[in-house]
Write a protein that holds these residues in place. Sequence first.
Motif, short mmCIF file in Angstrom:
data_model
loop_
_atom_site.label_atom_id
_atom_site.label_comp_id
_atom_site.label_asym_id
_atom_site.label_seq_id
_atom_site.Cartn_x
_atom_site.Cartn_y
_atom_site.Cartn_z
N GLU A 248 0.92 -1.14 0.05
CA GLU A 248 0.17 -0.05 -0.01
C GLU A 248 0.97 1.27 -0.18
OE1 GLU A 248 -3.33 2.44 2.98
OE2 GLU A 248 -2.16 0.31 3.63
N ALA A 249 0.34 2.24 -0.69
CA ALA A 249 1.33 3.38 -0.88
C ALA A 249 0.73 4.43 0.18
CB ALA A 249 1.18 4.18 -2.15
N SER A 250 1.31 4.12 1.36
CA SER A 250 1.03 4.85 2.46
C SER A 250 2.07 5.41 3.33
CB SER A 250 0.27 4.04 3.49
OG SER A 250 1.09 3.11 4.08
N PRO A 251 2.01 6.40 4.11
CA PRO A 251 3.01 7.09 4.97
C PRO A 251 3.65 5.95 5.62
CG PRO A 251 1.22 8.58 5.00
CD PRO A 251 0.66 7.25 4.49
N GLN A 252 3.07 5.12 6.36
CA GLN A 252 3.67 4.05 7.24
C GLN A 252 4.48 3.18 6.31
OE1 GLN A 252 0.29 4.71 7.07
NE2 GLN A 252 0.11 5.83 8.92
N THR A 253 4.18 2.65 5.17
CA THR A 253 5.12 1.71 4.38
C THR A 253 6.12 2.44 3.89
OG1 THR A 253 2.83 0.85 3.46
CG2 THR A 253 4.90 0.49 1.97
N ILE A 254 5.97 4.04 3.17
CA ILE A 254 7.07 4.40 2.96
C ILE A 254 8.28 4.60 4.12
CG2 ILE A 254 8.07 6.98 2.68
CD1 ILE A 254 5.40 7.32 0.80
N GLU A 255 7.60 4.96 5.42
CA GLU A 255 8.72 5.22 6.70
C GLU A 255 9.49 3.80 6.88
OE1 GLU A 255 10.47 6.15 10.16
OE2 GLU A 255 9.48 7.39 8.89
N GLU A 256 8.90 2.78 6.59
CA GLU A 256 9.60 1.24 6.61
C GLU A 256 10.57 1.33 5.54
OE1 GLU A 256 10.98 -1.81 8.47
OE2 GLU A 256 9.61 -0.56 9.16
N GLY A 257 10.04 1.46 4.35
CA GLY A 257 10.99 1.43 3.04
C GLY A 257 12.18 2.50 3.26
N ALA A 258 11.98 3.53 3.69
CA ALA A 258 12.93 4.44 3.87
C ALA A 258 14.05 4.09 5.09
CB ALA A 258 12.45 5.74 4.60
N LYS A 259 13.62 3.33 6.07
CA LYS A 259 14.43 2.84 7.02
C LYS A 259 15.34 1.68 6.46
CE LYS A 259 11.62 3.46 11.15
NZ LYS A 259 10.83 2.68 12.34
N ILE A 260 14.63 0.66 5.55
CA ILE A 260 15.39 -0.42 4.97
C ILE A 260 16.55 0.49 4.04
CG2 ILE A 260 15.07 -2.14 3.34
CD1 ILE A 260 12.33 -2.81 4.34
N ALA A 261 16.18 1.27 3.36
CA ALA A 261 17.18 1.95 2.47
C ALA A 261 18.38 2.49 3.27
CB ALA A 261 16.59 3.12 1.65
N ALA A 262 18.05 3.19 4.35
CA ALA A 262 19.10 3.44 5.26
C ALA A 262 20.16 2.30 5.93
CB ALA A 262 18.71 4.26 6.46
N GLY A 263 19.44 1.26 5.85
CA GLY A 263 20.23 0.04 6.60
C GLY A 263 21.11 -0.65 5.20
N GLU A 264 20.79 -0.25 3.88
CA GLU A 264 21.52 -0.69 2.69
C GLU A 264 22.72 0.17 2.45
OE1 GLU A 264 19.28 -2.28 -0.61
OE2 GLU A 264 17.60 -1.24 0.34
N VAL A 265 23.00 1.38 3.03
CA VAL A 265 24.27 2.23 2.47
C VAL A 265 25.40 1.85 3.21
CG1 VAL A 265 22.51 4.02 1.87
CG2 VAL A 265 23.47 4.03 4.03
N LYS A 266 26.55 2.00 2.86
CA LYS A 266 27.87 1.95 3.34
C LYS A 266 28.63 3.44 3.34
CE LYS A 266 27.93 -2.95 2.44
NZ LYS A 266 28.71 -4.06 1.69
N PRO A 267 28.38 4.48 4.07
CA PRO A 267 28.86 5.70 3.82
C PRO A 267 30.15 5.65 4.53
CG PRO A 267 27.04 5.88 5.56
CD PRO A 267 27.32 4.38 5.08
N ILE A 268 31.08 6.78 4.16
CA ILE A 268 32.06 7.09 4.92
C ILE A 268 32.01 8.28 5.71
CG2 ILE A 268 33.49 5.72 3.27
CD1 ILE A 268 34.31 8.42 2.22
#
Length: 295
Positions: A248-268
């Motif tokens: 579902e295209a909802s704020p709750q779904t977006i929030e969780e998707g954004a958290k997952i994206a943050a867990g994928e990165v490897k910044p310096i």
Amino acid sequence: MKRFIGSKVLPDLIYHYPKEIQEALSLLKDLKGESKVIAGCTDLIPAIRRGAWSFEDGLNIVDVKRIGALCSISKEKDRIKIGAAVRLAEIADSPVIRKHAPVLAEAVDEMASQQIRNIATVGGNLCTASPAADAAPPLLVLGAQVKIKGIENEKIVPLEKFFVGPGETLLGPKDILAEIEFPALDPEAKTSRIKLGRRNAFTLSVVSVATMATIRKGVFDSVRIALGAVAPIPMRAQKAEAYLNGKEASPQTIEEGAKIAAGEVKPISDVRASAEYRKDMVHVLTKRALTACLG
């Protein structure tokens, strides 16, 4: 060339100005010593001056900006094709790009200064392979492929596989990046991009994000998320995309998707920002970009 105060000396250069791709490829094959393909040349001299790149005297410069096949923007059926030597300013002003790939035009509008955009090329931005390359995230969400030409063959690879590491690509020493190609944006798809820098203009990205989302009947039918300056190469947040697709295209779904994206990165951590700050901003900016796609 005489030394400037606080900078390195440019090597003696041998300049070549081919008019056809095959002529350029033949030059690269036959030239003795080191060679470098250039078009806008906005990276070469600064990189040598600050010592990031080092060449011996006799460096062969192969300038491809007069090769017509590398300098056009076209739409063929549902495919957009951009020559690697197309200047950034031409992309920003192109009616084809503004209509069928607005996220790319918007990104280019904020790159460097107007003077640089009038000279620098899209191929140069990709071939430099900076993790913060501003053209990469919008092209990644557009599903871009690149055409690499060699003297005897050519290959087409997805853009995400073109980048190998910081400053490294799939290009061989005798290869030329010829073209970037991607499908015209689905009329139902929405795109968004956000660049976070230390200034509002003429600045390297601290974090950049681009998103593309197609929403049908309130559900994410197709989602792409691309990130810059948060990993060794520009990257797709594929785990977040997989989570969001079909949800579902909802704020709750977006929030969780954004958290997952943050867990994928490897910044310096560097002079522009800490790794922790960059990871936090991936969460915040991905959430904002996806939310903008809802609107």
